[in-house]
Scaffold this motif. Structure first.
Motif, PDB file in Angstrom:
ATOM      1  N   LEU A 133       0.730  -1.078  -0.055  1.00  0.00           N
ATOM      2  CA  LEU A 133       0.070  -0.234   0.122  1.00  0.00           C
ATOM      3  C   LEU A 133       0.978   1.136   0.038  1.00  0.00           C
ATOM      4  O   LEU A 133       1.659   1.173   0.864  1.00  0.00           O
ATOM      5  CB  LEU A 133      -1.048  -0.114   1.104  1.00  0.00           C
ATOM      6  N   PRO A 134       0.703   2.001  -1.015  1.00  0.00           N
ATOM      7  CA  PRO A 134       1.888   3.018  -1.099  1.00  0.00           C
ATOM      8  C   PRO A 134       1.662   4.225  -0.204  1.00  0.00           C
ATOM      9  O   PRO A 134       0.448   4.366   0.083  1.00  0.00           O
ATOM     10  CB  PRO A 134       1.638   3.565  -2.584  1.00  0.00           C
ATOM     11  N   HIS A 135       2.837   4.617   0.456  1.00  0.00           N
ATOM     12  CA  HIS A 135       2.572   5.807   1.176  1.00  0.00           C
ATOM     13  C   HIS A 135       2.872   7.012   0.435  1.00  0.00           C
ATOM     14  O   HIS A 135       3.756   7.099  -0.488  1.00  0.00           O
ATOM     15  CB  HIS A 135       3.786   5.760   2.438  1.00  0.00           C
ATOM     16  N   VAL A 136       2.008   8.037   0.346  1.00  0.00           N
ATOM     17  CA  VAL A 136       1.867   9.188  -0.567  1.00  0.00           C
ATOM     18  C   VAL A 136       2.392  10.485   0.163  1.00  0.00           C
ATOM     19  O   VAL A 136       1.561  10.775   1.063  1.00  0.00           O
ATOM     20  CB  VAL A 136       0.469   9.322  -1.252  1.00  0.00           C
ATOM     21  N   PRO A 137       3.444  10.996  -0.127  1.00  0.00           N
ATOM     22  CA  PRO A 137       3.997  11.877   0.666  1.00  0.00           C
ATOM     23  C   PRO A 137       3.025  13.094   0.591  1.00  0.00           C
ATOM     24  O   PRO A 137       2.722  13.332  -0.658  1.00  0.00           O
ATOM     25  CB  PRO A 137       5.492  12.274   0.219  1.00  0.00           C
TER      26      PRO A 137
END
Length: 141
Positions: A133-137
């Motif tokens: 699950l991508p971490h989106v900055p």
């Protein structure tokens, strides 16, 4: 976060995000970086060049990402919101629950949570399908 253009031994090209350059080296060395098309773990960095363009004779414009970086970031945010709103959060029990679902020991359902690198490697070995699950900055970072 760092994005690498990668290529597998079957010449499939894809991009992947890593916490750092060392994280890619460590994960690749453990065989947990796999091609999404053929699942080959014989993956290496493809040749990359920074995007550099001249605005005029005395200024240079530099880009650290894809021309559609904002659009891609928003798509990742939408995907993350969808998963977290429709799936069950299982915390650090992710590997255990994913394995139960894979081996049909419990009803199939969407889940998300955390797993250690060792747990991720074991899930791959067991043939359990999952995606990070991508971490989106945030924009300011």
């Amino acid at each position: 976060m760092i994005t690498y253009s990668l290529v597998c031994d079957n010449s499939h090209k894809f991009d992947a995000w890593f916490k750092s350059a060392d994280a890619f080296d460590e994960q690749s060395g453990r065989g947990i970086v796999a091609c999404p098309m053929c699942n080959s773990t014989n993956v290496h960095k493809a040749l990359m060049a920074p995007a550099v363009s001249r605005m005029n004779s005395d200024k240079v414009s530099l880009s650290s990402g894809h021309p559609q970086q904002a659009e891609i970031r928003e798509m990742l945010r939408v995907m993350r919101r969808k998963v977290t709103s429709e799936a069950d959060y299982v915390g650090d029990k992710f590997a255990e629950e994913a394995r139960k679902i894979h081996f049909k020991e419990t009803d199939a359902r969407g889940i998300y949570g955390e797993a250690t690198l060792d747990e991720v490697a074991e899930l791959i070995e067991d043939g359990v399908d999952f995606l990070p699950l991508p971490h989106v900055p945030e924009e300011a970072n």
